[in-house]
Design a protein around this motif. Sequence first.
Motif, PDB file in Angstrom:
ATOM      1  N   GLY A  64       0.964  -1.234  -0.228  1.00 25.11           N
ATOM      2  CA  GLY A  64       0.042  -0.043  -0.169  1.00 25.11           C
ATOM      3  C   GLY A  64       0.697   1.229  -0.022  1.00 25.11           C
ATOM      4  N   TYR A  74      -0.808  -2.657   6.648  1.00 25.64           N
ATOM      5  CA  TYR A  74      -2.234  -2.327   6.016  1.00 25.64           C
ATOM      6  C   TYR A  74      -3.256  -2.905   6.376  1.00 25.64           C
ATOM      7  N   TRP A  90      -8.951   0.323   1.885  1.00 21.16           N
ATOM      8  CA  TRP A  90      -8.493   1.486   1.113  1.00 21.16           C
ATOM      9  C   TRP A  90      -9.600   2.427   0.878  1.00 21.16           C
ATOM     10  N   ASP A 149     -11.037   0.641  -6.070  1.00 20.59           N
ATOM     11  CA  ASP A 149     -11.411  -0.452  -7.106  1.00 20.59           C
ATOM     12  C   ASP A 149     -11.954  -1.515  -6.156  1.00 20.59           C
ATOM     13  N   SER A 150     -13.010  -2.175  -6.797  1.00 11.80           N
ATOM     14  CA  SER A 150     -13.725  -3.593  -6.219  1.00 11.80           C
ATOM     15  C   SER A 150     -12.661  -4.700  -6.346  1.00 11.80           C
ATOM     16  N   ALA A 198       4.105  -3.476  -3.307  1.00 11.04           N
ATOM     17  CA  ALA A 198       3.583  -2.042  -2.817  1.00 11.04           C
ATOM     18  C   ALA A 198       1.918  -1.812  -3.416  1.00 11.04           C
ATOM     19  N   LYS A 201      -3.307  -2.737  -3.518  1.00 10.85           N
ATOM     20  CA  LYS A 201      -4.012  -1.674  -3.498  1.00 10.85           C
ATOM     21  C   LYS A 201      -4.708  -1.231  -4.682  1.00 10.85           C
TER      22      LYS A 201
END
Lengths: 234, 199
Positions: free
Chosen positions: A9, A169, A212, A217-218, B129, B133
């Motif tokens: 993340g 995260y 997030w 986004d899904s 990373a 996400k």
Amino acid sequence: MEGIADMGGTSGWGPARPPRADEPVFAEPWQGRAAALTILATRVSGRNVDAFRHAQERLDRAAYLDEGYFGRWLNAAELMLTEGAVLAPGEIDARARALRGEHVENPPVSVSVPESARPDAGPPTSAIAAWRSAPGSLRTIDAAPAFAVGQRVRAQNISPPGHTRLPGYVRGHAGVVEVVQPAAVFPDTHAHFLGENPQHVYSVRFDSHELWGEGADSFAVTVDLFENYLETTS
Amino acid sequence: MTTSSESGEAPSAALRTEALEQLLTERGLIDSEIVDAFITNYETNVGPLNGAKVVAKAWTDPEYRRRLLADGTSAIKELGFGGPQGEHIVVVENTPTTHNVVVCTLCSCYPWPVLGLPPGWYKDPVYRARVVKEPRTVLSEMGLDLGDDVHITVRDSTSEVRWLVLPERPAGTEHLTEEELVPLVTRDAMVGVAKAAAA
């Protein structure tokens, strides 16, 4: 602990590139040697895989990133070997400088190899074979899993000061147990030689919006979490 | 011996690796032949061809496919593959509407017995990373465009569990044998950043 290794993340890395199909296993000859030497170093310094990962986790940004994956392995190997009193601090640097023709003072090598630093090392020729057949991390335990498939759980919002496999995260976020995986040695204690504390591991499914935010986004992420990291949700 | 190379500049990783090998050898702790054997093993014996054989068998043998999805480690062992970084392998299936993609955000854990050592992109901070996400964007940058109707599950390998993706068998390969299918199964498809394609 928080550190450069916990990358999930984080931002600022730029775009991904298409994979190369013909990429060699080791792009440069030193990389293969560094890989093998690091696996051997983990053993001759009396460390384990969790201590190896913790050594990587403690590297600073430059030591972690500048020479890539095998560079960080090499730096972690040096850390394990100096902490295990197999090598003196600065010894690798001094030898490397000598190899390129510099006249360098060798650091004082008062260290021999204490038996306590390498309890399972065995003779050098057996080290890789021993690594191949090592008992590994899975354990059979009597305790029943604390959480069941389908149960909603929360990753604790904690910041362990030492080694951990709880990524930043997911801390504080709730998900659903998808799979109860075999019990395994607990890295947070094993990395510090504080015992195996084997426990159940859960593949927990997190919704992307939980992690997030609403604008994400899904999709879903599953993270394999040790029982100690989890709590029930209210 | 030269003096021109003398400087404050830190020695390269290559030179420090050579230094480390010398120091451990002099202390009698390692043997360079063992280092050579490790390199040869991962350059020639243990690589994605192993995983490709597993996938091709699963594509052509429904009973094997069932066993593979139920207990990946045992089914993979039937073909002779196992060892370090493969203690417990879970196989997940990609379909036209569900897509699994594997990462290790904390280091670069990877199922060595079936895929060998991880490729550069898998170890790259960019991938580690971002794929947890914004997987759809990352996959698109890597060359895989998935429709909005495809459900993506990212598998973050944070314990000793190792994940292997069973890709979809490409259309138009119904006439091919197991052996002929093996070359179509790529490393990237078994991690989930690509699809297997007909030759």
